[in-house]
Design an enzyme around this catalytic site. Sequence first.
Site, PDB file in Angstrom:
ATOM      1  N   TYR A   1     -23.294  83.185 -36.770  1.00 13.74           N
ATOM      2  CA  TYR A   1     -24.473  82.615 -36.114  1.00 13.74           C
ATOM      3  C   TYR A   1     -24.348  81.097 -35.942  1.00 13.74           C
ATOM      4  CZ  TYR A   1     -26.827  87.086 -36.480  1.00 13.74           C
ATOM      5  OH  TYR A   1     -27.175  88.403 -36.344  1.00 13.74           O
TER       6      TYR A   1
ATOM      7  N   VAL B   1     -22.437  95.398 -34.683  1.00 16.65           N
ATOM      8  CA  VAL B   1     -21.265  95.829 -33.905  1.00 16.65           C
ATOM      9  C   VAL B   1     -20.500  96.836 -34.763  1.00 16.65           C
ATOM     10  CG1 VAL B   1     -19.057  95.090 -32.907  1.00 16.65           C
ATOM     11  CG2 VAL B   1     -21.103  93.669 -32.600  1.00 16.65           C
TER      12      VAL B   1
ATOM     13  N   VAL C   1     -28.878  92.954 -35.137  1.00 14.03           N
ATOM     14  CA  VAL C   1     -27.586  92.671 -34.488  1.00 14.03           C
ATOM     15  C   VAL C   1     -26.498  93.451 -35.225  1.00 14.03           C
ATOM     16  CG1 VAL C   1     -25.927  90.896 -33.827  1.00 14.03           C
ATOM     17  CG2 VAL C   1     -28.394  90.371 -33.851  1.00 14.03           C
TER      18      VAL C   1
HETATM   19  C1  LIG Z   1     -22.088  90.013 -37.560  1.00 12.54           C
HETATM   20  C2  LIG Z   1     -21.505  90.879 -36.431  1.00 12.54           C
HETATM   21  C3  LIG Z   1     -22.625  91.334 -35.516  1.00 12.54           C
HETATM   22  C4  LIG Z   1     -20.486  90.029 -35.663  1.00 12.54           C
HETATM   23  O1  LIG Z   1     -20.028  90.801 -34.550  1.00 12.54           O
HETATM   24  P1  LIG Z   1     -18.538  90.634 -34.007  1.00 12.54           P
HETATM   25  O2  LIG Z   1     -18.421  91.340 -32.719  1.00 12.54           O
HETATM   26  O3  LIG Z   1     -17.588  91.019 -35.064  1.00 12.54           O
HETATM   27  O4  LIG Z   1     -18.475  89.046 -33.800  1.00 12.54           O
HETATM   28  P2  LIG Z   1     -17.497  88.202 -32.861  1.00 12.54           P
HETATM   29  O5  LIG Z   1     -16.200  88.921 -32.670  1.00 12.54           O
HETATM   30  O6  LIG Z   1     -18.233  87.818 -31.627  1.00 12.54           O
HETATM   31  O7  LIG Z   1     -17.253  86.927 -33.783  1.00 12.54           O
HETATM   32  C5  LIG Z   1     -17.132  85.628 -33.257  1.00 12.54           C
HETATM   33  C6  LIG Z   1     -16.812  84.682 -34.398  1.00 12.54           C
HETATM   34  O8  LIG Z   1     -17.854  84.681 -35.363  1.00 12.54           O
HETATM   35  C7  LIG Z   1     -17.262  84.555 -36.674  1.00 12.54           C
HETATM   36  N1  LIG Z   1     -17.515  85.780 -37.416  1.00 12.54           N
HETATM   37  C8  LIG Z   1     -17.830  87.002 -36.941  1.00 12.54           C
HETATM   38  N2  LIG Z   1     -18.043  87.878 -37.937  1.00 12.54           N
HETATM   39  C9  LIG Z   1     -17.852  87.182 -39.078  1.00 12.54           C
HETATM   40  C10 LIG Z   1     -17.925  87.527 -40.444  1.00 12.54           C
HETATM   41  N3  LIG Z   1     -18.254  88.769 -40.851  1.00 12.54           N
HETATM   42  N4  LIG Z   1     -17.651  86.568 -41.353  1.00 12.54           N
HETATM   43  C11 LIG Z   1     -17.322  85.310 -40.965  1.00 12.54           C
HETATM   44  N5  LIG Z   1     -17.229  84.921 -39.669  1.00 12.54           N
HETATM   45  C12 LIG Z   1     -17.506  85.839 -38.751  1.00 12.54           C
HETATM   46  C13 LIG Z   1     -15.779  84.329 -36.472  1.00 12.54           C
HETATM   47  O9  LIG Z   1     -15.558  82.939 -36.362  1.00 12.54           O
HETATM   48  C14 LIG Z   1     -15.546  85.017 -35.156  1.00 12.54           C
HETATM   49  O10 LIG Z   1     -14.464  84.498 -34.457  1.00 12.54           O
HETATM   50  P3  LIG Z   1     -12.949  85.000 -34.824  1.00 12.54           P
HETATM   51  O11 LIG Z   1     -12.974  86.508 -34.876  1.00 12.54           O
HETATM   52  O12 LIG Z   1     -12.149  84.458 -33.694  1.00 12.54           O
HETATM   53  O13 LIG Z   1     -12.641  84.393 -36.159  1.00 12.54           O
HETATM   54  C15 LIG Z   1     -20.742  92.094 -37.012  1.00 12.54           C
HETATM   55  O14 LIG Z   1     -19.777  91.621 -37.921  1.00 12.54           O
HETATM   56  C16 LIG Z   1     -21.633  93.105 -37.696  1.00 12.54           C
HETATM   57  O15 LIG Z   1     -22.163  94.015 -37.070  1.00 12.54           O
HETATM   58  N6  LIG Z   1     -21.772  92.962 -39.027  1.00 12.54           N
HETATM   59  C17 LIG Z   1     -22.551  93.932 -39.814  1.00 12.54           C
HETATM   60  C18 LIG Z   1     -24.006  93.878 -39.516  1.00 12.54           C
HETATM   61  C19 LIG Z   1     -24.586  92.514 -39.735  1.00 12.54           C
HETATM   62  O16 LIG Z   1     -24.359  91.879 -40.758  1.00 12.54           O
HETATM   63  N7  LIG Z   1     -25.349  92.050 -38.738  1.00 12.54           N
HETATM   64  C20 LIG Z   1     -26.039  90.782 -38.794  1.00 12.54           C
HETATM   65  C21 LIG Z   1     -27.423  91.021 -39.303  1.00 12.54           C
HETATM   66  S1  LIG Z   1     -28.218  89.464 -39.515  1.00 12.54           S
END
Ligand SMILES: CC(C)(COP(=O)(O)OP(=O)(O)OC[C@H]1O[C@@H](n2cnc3c(N)ncnc32)[C@H](O)[C@@H]1OP(=O)(O)O)[C@@H](O)C(=O)NCCC(=O)NCCS
Length: 140
Positions: free
Chosen positions: A116, A78, A76
């Site tokens: 998550y 972004v 996963v």
């Molecule tokens: C984790 C990831 C996929 C989240 O994608 P995203 O599009 O930023 O997530 P969303 O915008 O849908 O987030 C929804 C909510 O989740 C929470 N959230 C998302 N990313 C977060 C983070 N890094 N830390 C804490 N809370 C987080 C927040 O509550 C957020 O809502 P808010 O922005 O209104 O506060 C992205 O940060 C990413 O690619 N990270 C690096 C790769 C990674 O770690 N992937 C997971 C592997 S297990």
Amino acid sequence: MRQIEPVRLQRDCTGIDWRALVDLFKLTDLAGREGDKVRRSFEKSDVVCFAFDGPKLVGAARALSDCEYHATIYDVAVHPDYQRHGIGTRIVEEVLSALPVWRILLVADDDVRPFYGRLGFQPFGDILARIDKLRLYDPK
Ligand SMILES: CC(C)(COP(=O)(O)OP(=O)(O)OC[C@H]1O[C@@H](n2cnc3c(N)ncnc32)[C@H](O)[C@@H]1OP(=O)(O)O)[C@@H](O)C(=O)NCCC(=O)NCCS
């Protein structure tokens, strides 16, 4: 906050620029995802989801499943410029919608557990893993 146009989700591997996907994993610090192995892993997965802003690949995820009892979600990601705009949530919800199973596993670092958690994932006790790092990359 910068406005992001609604991204388009794609549920198959048609036309994917695999080098762009590898770059996406590098940009998001998801290590160990390199070369043609990445393409093969997505093409062999039961569920895939990609997110696009126009032609630009900005997100991805995949899952393995028997589509009866079990599934595991992987990779996963972004693009950093597009994070915190709901794209990761949309991608995971899209993957979940294709998984009619009772238990879905994934591995999450501490920092993404809140992400998550909002999607219903909780720590789950008894998981064991067998690791063979020699198989992480294609042989040179
Ligand atoms: C984790 C990831 C996929 C989240 O994608 P995203 O599009 O930023 O997530 P969303 O915008 O849908 O987030 C929804 C909510 O989740 C929470 N959230 C998302 N990313 C977060 C983070 N890094 N830390 C804490 N809370 C987080 C927040 O509550 C957020 O809502 P808010 O922005 O209104 O506060 C992205 O940060 C990413 O690619 N990270 C690096 C790769 C990674 O770690 N992937 C997971 C592997 S297990």
